[in-house]
Design an enzyme around this catalytic site. Sequence first.
Site, PDB file in Angstrom:
ATOM      1  N   GLY A   5     -11.530   3.857   0.315  1.00 56.52           N
ATOM      2  CA  GLY A   5     -12.722   4.388   1.133  1.00 56.52           C
ATOM      3  C   GLY A   5     -13.911   3.849   1.305  1.00 56.52           C
ATOM      4  N   CYS A  39      -7.798 -28.330  11.246  1.00 56.48           N
ATOM      5  CA  CYS A  39      -8.932 -29.137  11.428  1.00 56.48           C
ATOM      6  C   CYS A  39      -8.767 -30.676  11.233  1.00 56.48           C
ATOM      7  CB  CYS A  39      -9.997 -28.590  10.357  1.00 56.48           C
ATOM      8  SG  CYS A  39     -10.643 -27.094  10.860  1.00 56.48           S
ATOM      9  N   CYS A  88     -13.706 -28.676   6.897  1.00 56.64           N
ATOM     10  CA  CYS A  88     -12.437 -27.939   6.195  1.00 56.64           C
ATOM     11  C   CYS A  88     -11.100 -29.230   6.128  1.00 56.64           C
ATOM     12  CB  CYS A  88     -12.097 -26.844   7.438  1.00 56.64           C
ATOM     13  SG  CYS A  88     -10.477 -25.929   6.970  1.00 56.64           S
ATOM     14  N   ASP A 133      -8.023  -7.706   0.266  1.00 59.46           N
ATOM     15  CA  ASP A 133      -7.164  -8.026   1.298  1.00 59.46           C
ATOM     16  C   ASP A 133      -7.836  -7.739   2.562  1.00 59.46           C
ATOM     17  OD1 ASP A 133      -6.776  -4.977   0.862  1.00 59.46           O
ATOM     18  OD2 ASP A 133      -5.672  -5.345   2.968  1.00 59.46           O
ATOM     19  N   HIS A 176      -6.307 -21.789   9.878  1.00 61.46           N
ATOM     20  CA  HIS A 176      -7.480 -22.269   9.601  1.00 61.46           C
ATOM     21  C   HIS A 176      -8.208 -21.006   8.913  1.00 61.46           C
ATOM     22  CE1 HIS A 176     -11.691 -23.705   9.281  1.00 61.46           C
ATOM     23  NE2 HIS A 176     -12.006 -22.395   9.972  1.00 61.46           N
ATOM     24  N   GLN A 212     -11.434   7.337  -5.214  1.00 58.36           N
ATOM     25  CA  GLN A 212     -11.987   7.837  -3.976  1.00 58.36           C
ATOM     26  C   GLN A 212     -13.295   8.332  -4.340  1.00 58.36           C
ATOM     27  OE1 GLN A 212     -11.198   7.050  -1.061  1.00 58.36           O
ATOM     28  NE2 GLN A 212      -9.088   6.380  -1.172  1.00 58.36           N
ATOM     29  N   CYS A 248      -7.972 -27.948   6.556  1.00 48.66           N
ATOM     30  CA  CYS A 248      -6.941 -27.510   6.947  1.00 48.66           C
ATOM     31  C   CYS A 248      -6.192 -28.155   7.920  1.00 48.66           C
ATOM     32  CB  CYS A 248      -6.978 -25.876   7.326  1.00 48.66           C
ATOM     33  SG  CYS A 248      -7.546 -25.847   9.142  1.00 48.66           S
ATOM     34  N   ASP A 308      -3.030   8.243  -1.591  1.00 48.20           N
ATOM     35  CA  ASP A 308      -4.213   8.725  -1.873  1.00 48.20           C
ATOM     36  C   ASP A 308      -4.683   9.123  -0.217  1.00 48.20           C
ATOM     37  OD1 ASP A 308      -4.276   6.405  -0.439  1.00 48.20           O
ATOM     38  OD2 ASP A 308      -6.438   5.997  -1.340  1.00 48.20           O
ATOM     39  N   ASP A 330       0.901  -1.303   0.011  1.00 48.79           N
ATOM     40  CA  ASP A 330      -0.073   0.015   0.049  1.00 48.79           C
ATOM     41  C   ASP A 330       1.084   1.191  -0.013  1.00 48.79           C
ATOM     42  OD1 ASP A 330       0.792   0.036   2.514  1.00 48.79           O
ATOM     43  OD2 ASP A 330      -0.722  -0.168   3.667  1.00 48.79           O
TER      44      ASP A 330
END
Lengths: 374, 374
Positions: free
Chosen positions: A219, A312, A307, A269, A338, A192, A309, A149, A95
């Site tokens: 935003g 789990c 799951c 994200d 997880h 924005q 993973c 920004d 970012d």
Amino acid sequence: MGAIRYELLHVCKQTGARRGRIYTPHGIIETPTFMPVGTQATVKSMSQDELKEMLDARIILGNTYHLYLRPGHKLIEKAGGLHKFMNWDRAILTDSGGFQVFSLGSLRKITEEGVEFKSHLDGSAHFISPEISMEIQNCLGSDIMMAFDECVEYGADYDYTKKSMEMTTRWAQRCKDYHKNIEKQALFGIVQGGMFEDLRKQSVKDLIAMNFPGYAIGGLSIGEPEEKMYEILTYTAPLLPADKPRYLMGVGTPDYLIESAMRGIDMCDCVIQTRIARNGTAFTSKGKVTVRNANYAEDFTPLDDECDCYTCTHHTKAYLRHLVKCNEILGARLLTIHNLKFTMNLMENVRKAIEEDRLLDFRNKFYAKYGYNK
Amino acid sequence: MGAIRYELLHVCKQTGARRGRIYTPHGIIETPTFMPVGTQATVKSMSQDELKEMLDARIILGNTYHLYLRPGHKLIEKAGGLHKFMNWDRAILTDSGGFQVFSLGSLRKITEEGVEFKSHLDGSAHFISPEISMEIQNCLGSDIMMAFDECVEYGADYDYTKKSMEMTTRWAQRCKDYHKNIEKQALFGIVQGGMFEDLRKQSVKDLIAMNFPGYAIGGLSIGEPEEKMYEILTYTAPLLPADKPRYLMGVGTPDYLIESAMRGIDMCDCVIQTRIARNGTAFTSKGKVTVRNANYAEDFTPLDDECDCYTCTHHTKAYLRHLVKCNEILGARLLTIHNLKFTMNLMENVRKAIEEDRLLDFRNKFYAKYGYNK
């Protein structure tokens, strides 16, 4: 040619969602994608090998503000860039530092030139401008960089939002002018305009004129009602060029991820997966589970029986609860694994559903079990 | 018969150190061995798979006092025992709770019957006797259990130490009388007697008469000069039966591990590896490295260039320092992995040196680089 290329593979006939691929200097990203956040050159509690082997993460985030303060972008440049510094050979997005700096509230002052702020670590004074943000991100060497920004607060009035959006546009141009490493690092512009349709549209128009290799929508998810967010996404996303990736910043609950994909978003994200993990909460196919709660003390079943993973397939809720109650690192690790894997699996299912023109069906089936807005 | 069997493979001609093997219901332990400590059903920051795959740990410790308080031995019994609760199918040794309870200082009161104490978590009142310690350890289902003993403070006078040692012996008998699960869990007696040779010898004699499947030496490394510890080890260890394993409790710096092996010790445990890791300090072949220090900020070399651990083969001191400075979980993890692997490698080298009758040479070579007593 530029550092990255977006390929649109398919548009879901049920929803208009996009199934695509982003080619980067550090590998291919299948979209829509969720990007785990590695604020300080580490996705909290995970090793880089686990990100690859357990999650097949193709891209992670780094935060410019944090890395600028610690360990410093010059140090990372000396290490050979962020990829080398943290030993991660897949893609990285950084970012601009803008959002974090604005989040400092009274500790910062915004002018046309840039932002003065005080470090949250030691109160020392700093200044970041569009040019400095580019300079830092060039040192970090991320595959995708974000323009500097201003993200206005929820509730900002029309006049403030308009002026801010226009400054963000001027800042985007300054970023573009400063950034020279365009064959290795792609610079995304950020839309924005707050909660105002005409400002959002103006922002899109001005940014498209600058021809960025990708666009983010900033935003949002800052306190507005979710219907408002969906409304803005619904009219903003289609205005963006079909041949460039679209990134919705800071969004990541399961329902937001599905709704965003449905509205043509390619990248998201969020820190929520790793943050709630450290507090003992998990996303599961049946909704959120707060494993810290007493009712799981003698529950010898996995967190989520659907799951696959590591957590789990290896451990029970009773053991996880014990670890979380004792503040054991392994508890944070297992819940993070997880939550991230749950999200990566969700995105894989979203991608498959788009390919098969049934994303709306998938969404409805998912909500039937998971519940809506959790 | 019994739960475990010790096989003496070779005695080092240079030192008298023992190369052996302990057969347990959960696998074979090559000795001399170092046992990582998993106080609260987790070796801090490590996953159980990492203990196996990265370290090849054959046995870990659990702490009875902590597990009794949280999550409770009855809950662990319901889970099917500690192995199942934490999903660890190799050997486990549990202490008796004695040492932790005595460490509470003013929060505990010792009588012939047992020890009253207040929980360090919430101040609630509890009582552990030899019988209750056995009951708890039976619920935990460890492969090796420890008798409930009193560890006197360093500096205790002859009279107090004598009475305490005699009570520890009576408690050992009470443990033996109570413990019925002898085919699955081996109960070790603990030699006490403070800093006094005749008391140590009396303790050994009385415990041998009870015929335990293994013996520990307790009450060392509690503040005495290291020469005193070595002196006590030198006269105590040879008195113990050659066909039973010998466990020196709470000892684990690299030099202590080597010196103990030289004096005929087969098993050691210590929290120091994992504790200093979380503070940013590593054992290396050239001595201790505090990676938090500023001089490592731009050191892009591994922690220890002779080490084959995950951390040393994947990351630099500069990255580790950054993680430690930011209190990132990955920093604690990477240093823990290194410190434990460094120790496991050391023990492997000690075992090889014993087999080849050159442990003294190995020790001298090790100290030449590492420095002595660090």
